[in-house]
Design an enzyme around this catalytic site. Structure first.
Site, PDB file in Angstrom:
ATOM      1  N   ALA A  26      -0.580  16.732 -11.958  1.00 34.53           N
ATOM      2  CA  ALA A  26       0.281  17.646 -11.214  1.00 34.53           C
ATOM      3  C   ALA A  26       1.699  17.093 -11.030  1.00 34.53           C
ATOM      4  O   ALA A  26       2.663  17.856 -10.942  1.00 34.53           O
ATOM      5  CB  ALA A  26      -0.346  17.949  -9.853  1.00 34.53           C
ATOM      6  N   ARG A  38      -1.960  16.576  -3.494  1.00 36.32           N
ATOM      7  CA  ARG A  38      -2.212  15.894  -2.231  1.00 36.32           C
ATOM      8  C   ARG A  38      -0.964  15.562  -1.422  1.00 36.32           C
ATOM      9  O   ARG A  38      -1.059  15.006  -0.343  1.00 36.32           O
ATOM     10  CB  ARG A  38      -2.977  14.597  -2.501  1.00 36.32           C
ATOM     11  CG  ARG A  38      -4.327  14.855  -3.085  1.00 36.32           C
ATOM     12  CD  ARG A  38      -5.059  13.588  -3.470  1.00 36.32           C
ATOM     13  NE  ARG A  38      -6.355  13.933  -4.034  1.00 36.32           N
ATOM     14  CZ  ARG A  38      -6.568  14.319  -5.280  1.00 36.32           C
ATOM     15  NH1 ARG A  38      -5.551  14.388  -6.117  1.00 36.32           N
ATOM     16  NH2 ARG A  38      -7.762  14.631  -5.691  1.00 36.32           N
ATOM     17  N   HIS A 123      -8.772  21.208 -17.078  1.00 34.87           N
ATOM     18  CA  HIS A 123      -9.106  22.015 -15.899  1.00 34.87           C
ATOM     19  C   HIS A 123      -8.808  23.493 -16.113  1.00 34.87           C
ATOM     20  O   HIS A 123      -8.611  24.248 -15.174  1.00 34.87           O
ATOM     21  CB  HIS A 123      -8.387  21.468 -14.664  1.00 34.87           C
ATOM     22  CG  HIS A 123      -8.889  20.099 -14.280  1.00 34.87           C
ATOM     23  ND1 HIS A 123      -8.243  19.273 -13.391  1.00 34.87           N
ATOM     24  CD2 HIS A 123      -9.986  19.412 -14.686  1.00 34.87           C
ATOM     25  CE1 HIS A 123      -8.924  18.131 -13.259  1.00 34.87           C
ATOM     26  NE2 HIS A 123      -9.978  18.195 -14.041  1.00 34.87           N
ATOM     27  N   CYS A 134     -21.333  37.337 -17.916  1.00 36.33           N
ATOM     28  CA  CYS A 134     -21.504  37.551 -19.362  1.00 36.33           C
ATOM     29  C   CYS A 134     -20.415  36.870 -20.179  1.00 36.33           C
ATOM     30  O   CYS A 134     -20.484  36.845 -21.405  1.00 36.33           O
ATOM     31  CB  CYS A 134     -21.555  39.041 -19.689  1.00 36.33           C
ATOM     32  SG  CYS A 134     -19.954  39.888 -19.561  1.00 36.33           S
ATOM     33  N   SER A 197      -0.045  11.438 -12.441  1.00 34.57           N
ATOM     34  CA  SER A 197      -1.437  11.633 -12.010  1.00 34.57           C
ATOM     35  C   SER A 197      -1.852  10.506 -11.083  1.00 34.57           C
ATOM     36  O   SER A 197      -1.525   9.344 -11.326  1.00 34.57           O
ATOM     37  CB  SER A 197      -2.385  11.666 -13.218  1.00 34.57           C
ATOM     38  OG  SER A 197      -3.725  11.741 -12.767  1.00 34.57           O
TER      39      SER A 197
HETATM   40  P1  NAD Z   1      -2.555  14.548  -7.829  1.00 36.68           P
HETATM   41  O1  NAD Z   1      -1.862  15.494  -6.929  1.00 36.68           O
HETATM   42  O2  NAD Z   1      -3.802  13.920  -7.396  1.00 36.68           O
HETATM   43  O3  NAD Z   1      -1.543  13.399  -8.203  1.00 36.68           O
HETATM   44  C1  NAD Z   1      -0.228  13.663  -8.543  1.00 36.68           C
HETATM   45  C2  NAD Z   1       0.491  12.331  -8.572  1.00 36.68           C
HETATM   46  O4  NAD Z   1       1.816  12.538  -9.086  1.00 36.68           O
HETATM   47  C3  NAD Z   1       0.659  11.687  -7.194  1.00 36.68           C
HETATM   48  O5  NAD Z   1       0.275  10.323  -7.288  1.00 36.68           O
HETATM   49  C4  NAD Z   1       2.159  11.822  -6.893  1.00 36.68           C
HETATM   50  O6  NAD Z   1       2.653  10.724  -6.152  1.00 36.68           O
HETATM   51  C5  NAD Z   1       2.743  11.835  -8.279  1.00 36.68           C
HETATM   52  N1  NAD Z   1       4.004  12.571  -8.419  1.00 36.68           N
HETATM   53  C6  NAD Z   1       4.353  13.738  -7.832  1.00 36.68           C
HETATM   54  N2  NAD Z   1       5.541  14.150  -8.285  1.00 36.68           N
HETATM   55  C7  NAD Z   1       5.967  13.205  -9.186  1.00 36.68           C
HETATM   56  C8  NAD Z   1       7.127  13.079  -9.998  1.00 36.68           C
HETATM   57  N3  NAD Z   1       8.084  14.004 -10.006  1.00 36.68           N
HETATM   58  N4  NAD Z   1       7.228  11.983 -10.805  1.00 36.68           N
HETATM   59  C9  NAD Z   1       6.255  11.041 -10.820  1.00 36.68           C
HETATM   60  N5  NAD Z   1       5.132  11.122 -10.070  1.00 36.68           N
HETATM   61  C10 NAD Z   1       4.981  12.208  -9.268  1.00 36.68           C
HETATM   62  O7  NAD Z   1      -2.718  15.332  -9.198  1.00 36.68           O
HETATM   63  P2  NAD Z   1      -3.704  15.124 -10.404  1.00 36.68           P
HETATM   64  O8  NAD Z   1      -3.920  13.678 -10.651  1.00 36.68           O
HETATM   65  O9  NAD Z   1      -3.200  16.001 -11.462  1.00 36.68           O
HETATM   66  O10 NAD Z   1      -5.070  15.751  -9.929  1.00 36.68           O
HETATM   67  C11 NAD Z   1      -5.066  16.844  -9.087  1.00 36.68           C
HETATM   68  C12 NAD Z   1      -5.771  18.111  -9.449  1.00 36.68           C
HETATM   69  O11 NAD Z   1      -4.938  19.197  -9.033  1.00 36.68           O
HETATM   70  C13 NAD Z   1      -6.081  18.369 -10.843  1.00 36.68           C
HETATM   71  O12 NAD Z   1      -7.415  18.703 -10.841  1.00 36.68           O
HETATM   72  C14 NAD Z   1      -5.232  19.599 -11.254  1.00 36.68           C
HETATM   73  O13 NAD Z   1      -6.055  20.495 -11.965  1.00 36.68           O
HETATM   74  C15 NAD Z   1      -4.833  20.243  -9.980  1.00 36.68           C
HETATM   75  N6  NAD Z   1      -3.449  20.771  -9.842  1.00 36.68           N
HETATM   76  C16 NAD Z   1      -2.711  21.233 -10.890  1.00 36.68           C
HETATM   77  C17 NAD Z   1      -1.387  21.674 -10.708  1.00 36.68           C
HETATM   78  C18 NAD Z   1      -0.583  22.192 -11.884  1.00 36.68           C
HETATM   79  O14 NAD Z   1      -1.152  22.784 -12.781  1.00 36.68           O
HETATM   80  N7  NAD Z   1       0.737  21.973 -11.908  1.00 36.68           N
HETATM   81  C19 NAD Z   1      -0.811  21.619  -9.459  1.00 36.68           C
HETATM   82  C20 NAD Z   1      -1.591  21.153  -8.391  1.00 36.68           C
HETATM   83  C21 NAD Z   1      -2.914  20.727  -8.598  1.00 36.68           C
END
Ligand code: NAD
Length: 253
Positions: A26, A38, A123, A134, A197
């Site tokens: 994200a 988060r 995801h 179905c 991530s």
């Molecule tokens: P996560 O929210 O757990 O982690 C995101 C990480 O990125 C955090 O550690 C944060 O500090 C860091 N971060 C945020 N902005 C940043 C930036 N500009 N540069 C560098 N680092 C940055 O997300 P995850 O690991 O992807 O897992 C979360 C779940 O949330 C996944 O299952 C995903 O499917 C879902 N999700 C997806 C989206 C999307 O599609 N954009 C958005 C929100 C959540």
């Protein structure tokens, strides 16, 4: 301003790499205006995670109604790819990208120009809608039209089953084709870069973990600590939209 010492070192680690796997979360999309999972502005400060649990969704029409309210009119507003998504495309054009494995559902990698067959969307994707019973796939435009006309909990016109976005919900299995492709790449990659991530969501995080466990180069770009920092060859602390383009420029130049 010159490159930081860490960036020079990262570029050197990747000098010989020809099959780089990019793993994104994200955090690569926050600079496009999509909140991460988060953070203080995270998605769960606005939505209720329970509504995105599969059993709740199946059981509770109110949860479905709320979920569709987040889906229409447009889940991600007019979010556009940022410099980090574009850097992944540059890596591909330089012939060094094996594939991009993402946890994101926003489609911004493809919007930046990355071909679908270089993506593994673990995801799911916010674009699709299908019947839980179905499997019939629907054109979202059709379902949105029904929703606008008052069908707030749309069901399948073939079997009467519950319709659901093709985003993977909590408690739902990952799309097997995407997972297999990601696992295949994990065997073939000679380096992995994780971008934005927390590396705390499984099974997704097994992909970079597997590559690192084989002793290949593992670089983490993130603006906060991750669960796999201790396994990284190098951590680049900073914003995805700044650091990834710098790194890609350094290795494709
Ligand atoms: P996560 O929210 O757990 O982690 C995101 C990480 O990125 C955090 O550690 C944060 O500090 C860091 N971060 C945020 N902005 C940043 C930036 N500009 N540069 C560098 N680092 C940055 O997300 P995850 O690991 O992807 O897992 C979360 C779940 O949330 C996944 O299952 C995903 O499917 C879902 N999700 C997806 C989206 C999307 O599609 N954009 C958005 C929100 C959540």
């Amino acid at each position: 301003m010159g490159m930081s010492r860490d960036l020079v070192y990262a570029a050197r680690l990747l000098l010989e790499a020809e099959r780089i796997l990019i793993f994104t979360g994200a955090g690569i999309s926050t600079e496009s205006g999509i909140p991460d999972f988060r953070g203080t502005d995270g998605i769960w400060t606005k939505l209720s995670p329970e509504d995105f649990q599969l059993d709740r969704y199946v059981r509770d029409p109110k949860a479905r109604i709320r979920a569709w309210q987040t889906r229409f009119p447009k889940m991600f507003g007019n979010a556009q790819p940022n410099a980090a998504h574009e850097a992944v495309v540059d890596l591909w054009k330089a012939g060094k990208l094996l594939g991009c494995v993402t946890q994101n559902i926003d489609g911004l990698h493809q919007a930046a120009g990355l071909p679908q067959d270089l993506m593994a969307e673990l995801h799911g994707n916010g674009d699709g809608i299908a019947c839980l019973q179905c499997g019939k796939e629907y054109d979202p435009v059709e379902i949105e039209a029904r929703w606008v006309n008052g069908d707030l909990d749309p069901h399948c016109d073939e079997c009467g089953g519950i319709l659901k976005s093709t985003i993977v919900f909590f408690g739902e299995v990952l799309p097997q084709r995407e997972l297999l492709r990601a696992e295949q790449w994990a065997h073939e990659a000679d380096a992995v870069i994780s971008v934005g991530s927390s590396l705390s969501v499984y099974p997704a995080a097994y992909i970079p973990l597997e590559i690192a466990s084989r002793g290949e180069v593992f670089i983490i770009i993130n603006n906060s600590p991750t669960d796999l920092d201790s396994l990284a060859s190098l951590r680049l602390d900073g914003m995805a939209g700044t650091v990834l383009p710098q790194l890609v420029n350094a290795i494709v130049a």
